[in-house]
Write an enzyme that holds these catalytic residues in place. Structure first.
Site, PDB file in Angstrom:
ATOM      1  CE1 TYR A  33     -13.049  11.038  -3.189  1.00 24.48           C
ATOM      2  CE2 TYR A  33     -11.441  12.691  -1.800  1.00 24.48           C
ATOM      3  CZ  TYR A  33     -12.277  12.471  -2.801  1.00 24.48           C
ATOM      4  OH  TYR A  33     -12.584  13.380  -3.747  1.00 24.48           O
ATOM      5  N   GLY A  83      -9.443  -1.443  -2.998  1.00 23.72           N
ATOM      6  CA  GLY A  83     -10.500  -1.723  -1.826  1.00 23.72           C
ATOM      7  C   GLY A  83      -9.704  -2.855  -0.747  1.00 23.72           C
ATOM      8  CG  HIS A 111      -2.044  -1.037   1.316  1.00 23.87           C
ATOM      9  ND1 HIS A 111      -2.875  -1.197   2.228  1.00 23.87           N
ATOM     10  CD2 HIS A 111      -2.062  -2.287   0.481  1.00 23.87           C
ATOM     11  CE1 HIS A 111      -3.621  -2.509   2.142  1.00 23.87           C
ATOM     12  NE2 HIS A 111      -3.177  -2.779   1.124  1.00 23.87           N
TER      13      HIS A 111
END
Length: 205
Positions: free
Chosen positions: A124, A108, A25
């Site tokens: 978000y 996701g 990530h």
């Protein structure tokens, strides 16, 4: 970093910004804006989103910086913050539409990959919200004015790079976003998706 090109190699490295990284990530996409500033997406570096909702942390964000690495004076959280948008998990797609709309794609967790419009200063949702607001997420969405995606996919297909397309070579793709899809954890969804936009670019038709 910024480099000079001497005709055969990159030289004179200048580090503009340092962001924490992890084994997963890490984002990241770069996008030059018409005002000559630079957007950079960052992932949450695998911390589960703890940094994404922390405005003092650069991870889980879209950052905006000047080309010399300084902070634009009109950034939404003030002249001391690189943060342009927050609450992201791991955005790996970023592009500009013809009317100045900024689009992003975001991984996701196991459900709800997202295709978003990036609006200055907006939250978000990650890790409190995945995909569209619903159920127990509604209180957080209302408190933090969470920006919901134009499209979301479940299970996750692993959305990646995006580009706005408008060219006579393939007229059927004009005013579309081309979205690369990595295939998800099982590797069964690999493809190039074509997202047909409304005339104003604010919806996927």
């Amino acid at each position: 970093s910024v480099f000079d090109w001497n005709g055969s190699q990159l030289i004179n490295e200048q580090v503009l910004l340092t962001v924490d990284a992890g084994g997963i990530h890490n984002g990241s996409r770069l996008l030059f804006l018409p005002d000559n500033t630079l957007l950079m997406t960052t992932g949450d570096a695998g911390d589960g989103g703890d940094s994404s909702q922390d405005l003092d942390h650069l991870n889980g964000k879209t950052l905006r910086l000047n080309l010399d690495g300084s902070i634009p004076s009109d950034n939404p959280f003030g002249p001391d913050s690189y943060v342009y948008t927050w609450g992201h998990r791991n955005s790996q797609g970023l592009c500009l539409g013809p009317t100045g709309i900024i689009y992003s794609s975001e991984h996701g967790q196991s459900n709800w990959d997202e295709f978003n419009i990036i609006e200055e200063g907006r939250n978000y949702g990650w890790p409190e919200v995945e995909g569209a607001c619903g159920g127990s997420e509604m209180e957080f969405c209302e408190e933090f004015n969470v920006m919901e995606p134009l499209r979301a996919w479940a299970p996750c297909v692993a959305v990646n790079g995006i580009e706005y397309y408008d060219h006579p070579a393939i007229p059927a793709w004009n005013n579309c976003i081309l979205l690369s899809v990595l295939g998800g954890l099982s590797g069964q969804y690999e493809r190039l998706s074509v997202l047909h936009l409304s005339e104003d670019g604010l919806e996927v038709e």
